[in-house]
Scaffold this active site. Structure first.
Site, PDB file in Angstrom:
ATOM      1  N   CYS A  99       0.866  -1.180   0.000  1.00  0.00           N
ATOM      2  CA  CYS A  99       0.000   0.000   0.000  1.00  0.00           C
ATOM      3  C   CYS A  99       0.903   1.231   0.000  1.00  0.00           C
ATOM      4  O   CYS A  99       2.117   1.119  -0.146  1.00  0.00           O
ATOM      5  CB  CYS A  99      -0.989  -0.006   1.171  1.00  0.00           C
ATOM      6  SG  CYS A  99      -0.267   0.210   2.807  1.00  0.00           S
ATOM      7  N   ASN A 112       2.545   1.459   4.052  1.00  0.00           N
ATOM      8  CA  ASN A 112       2.891   0.199   4.715  1.00  0.00           C
ATOM      9  C   ASN A 112       2.770   0.295   6.237  1.00  0.00           C
ATOM     10  O   ASN A 112       3.566  -0.266   6.978  1.00  0.00           O
ATOM     11  CB  ASN A 112       4.290  -0.249   4.295  1.00  0.00           C
ATOM     12  CG  ASN A 112       4.657  -1.672   4.712  1.00  0.00           C
ATOM     13  OD1 ASN A 112       5.796  -1.933   5.047  1.00  0.00           O
ATOM     14  ND2 ASN A 112       3.718  -2.587   4.683  1.00  0.00           N
ATOM     15  N   CYS A 146      -0.881   0.648   7.447  1.00  0.00           N
ATOM     16  CA  CYS A 146      -2.289   0.335   7.698  1.00  0.00           C
ATOM     17  C   CYS A 146      -2.728  -0.930   6.955  1.00  0.00           C
ATOM     18  O   CYS A 146      -2.808  -2.008   7.529  1.00  0.00           O
ATOM     19  CB  CYS A 146      -3.197   1.500   7.294  1.00  0.00           C
ATOM     20  SG  CYS A 146      -2.963   3.019   8.251  1.00  0.00           S
ATOM     21  N   ARG A 147      -3.002  -0.785   5.664  1.00  0.00           N
ATOM     22  CA  ARG A 147      -3.615  -1.870   4.899  1.00  0.00           C
ATOM     23  C   ARG A 147      -2.679  -3.037   4.619  1.00  0.00           C
ATOM     24  O   ARG A 147      -3.050  -4.198   4.843  1.00  0.00           O
ATOM     25  CB  ARG A 147      -4.177  -1.337   3.576  1.00  0.00           C
ATOM     26  CG  ARG A 147      -5.278  -0.315   3.778  1.00  0.00           C
ATOM     27  CD  ARG A 147      -5.679   0.344   2.489  1.00  0.00           C
ATOM     28  NE  ARG A 147      -4.598   1.209   1.998  1.00  0.00           N
ATOM     29  CZ  ARG A 147      -4.598   1.811   0.829  1.00  0.00           C
ATOM     30  NH1 ARG A 147      -5.609   1.646  -0.001  1.00  0.00           N
ATOM     31  NH2 ARG A 147      -3.605   2.596   0.461  1.00  0.00           N
ATOM     32  N   SER A 148      -1.506  -2.763   4.101  1.00  0.00           N
ATOM     33  CA  SER A 148      -0.620  -3.879   3.730  1.00  0.00           C
ATOM     34  C   SER A 148      -0.058  -4.590   4.959  1.00  0.00           C
ATOM     35  O   SER A 148       0.137  -5.807   4.930  1.00  0.00           O
ATOM     36  CB  SER A 148       0.499  -3.418   2.795  1.00  0.00           C
ATOM     37  OG  SER A 148       1.274  -2.400   3.373  1.00  0.00           O
ATOM     38  N   ASP A 186      -8.207   3.420   2.274  1.00  0.00           N
ATOM     39  CA  ASP A 186      -7.121   3.632   3.224  1.00  0.00           C
ATOM     40  C   ASP A 186      -7.677   4.162   4.549  1.00  0.00           C
ATOM     41  O   ASP A 186      -8.155   5.302   4.616  1.00  0.00           O
ATOM     42  CB  ASP A 186      -6.118   4.628   2.635  1.00  0.00           C
ATOM     43  CG  ASP A 186      -4.826   4.699   3.422  1.00  0.00           C
ATOM     44  OD1 ASP A 186      -4.808   4.269   4.604  1.00  0.00           O
ATOM     45  OD2 ASP A 186      -3.832   5.191   2.863  1.00  0.00           O
TER      46      ASP A 186
END
Length: 158
Positions: free
Chosen positions: A8, A11, A13-15, A126
């Site tokens: 993301c 790197n 939050c999401r990934s 995000d």
């Protein structure tokens, strides 16, 4: 060994959430020796940072470890090394293709939700901006289920 890299923007939050969730599922499926998992950013704002507080709190509430996960930026070597480079949104895919050292690696770049048949969303918003870590978890959970099933089938054939 199948190697999966979740990506993301920052790197944190999401990934990082996808890495932790997928790692947990792979371990529970007994496939840790067959699947290597990591995550990275397309940007360099958060290098070395631990997962965002919202991601950490959500993973803690689910009993999912994120030990050892810190923000890194994708490297040229990772484009070559990983079998699947999985972005969270279209912007991530555009950035990954710009960062790729060779267009031949573009076939490795996918959206997390591209394997989620019937899901009306194609992107994971995000939560750094939306604040909705629960929605992010729901989508990451669903997307990683589909990727695990896909890779498990490939391993059976291989």
């Amino acid at each position: 060994m199948t190697k999966v890299l979740f990506v993301c923007l920052g790197n944190i939050c999401r990934s990082t959430m996808a890495e932790a969730v997928f790692r947990d599922k792979v371990e529970k499926a007994g496939l840790s020796a067959d699947i290597q998992i990591s995550s990275a950013a397309t940007g360099s704002w958060n290098l070395g940072d631990a997962p965002h507080k919202g991601t950490a709190e959500l993973l803690d509430s689910k009993g999912i470890s994120y030990k050892g996960i810190y923000s890194t930026k994708i490297t040229d070597e990772e484009f070559e090394e990983y079998d699947y480079i999985i972005g969270m949104d279209e912007s991530n895919l555009v950035n990954l293709k710009k960062l790729s050292p060779n267009p031949v690696f573009n076939s490795k770049i996918h959206l997390l939700l591209s394997e989620s048949i019937g899901e009306e969303r194609t992107e994971v918003p995000d939560p750094y901006y939306t604040g909705d870590f629960n929605l992010t978890y729901k989508l990451v959970d669903m997307g990683t289920d589909k990727w695990l099933n896909k890779i498990r089938e490939e391993l059976k054939k291989g």
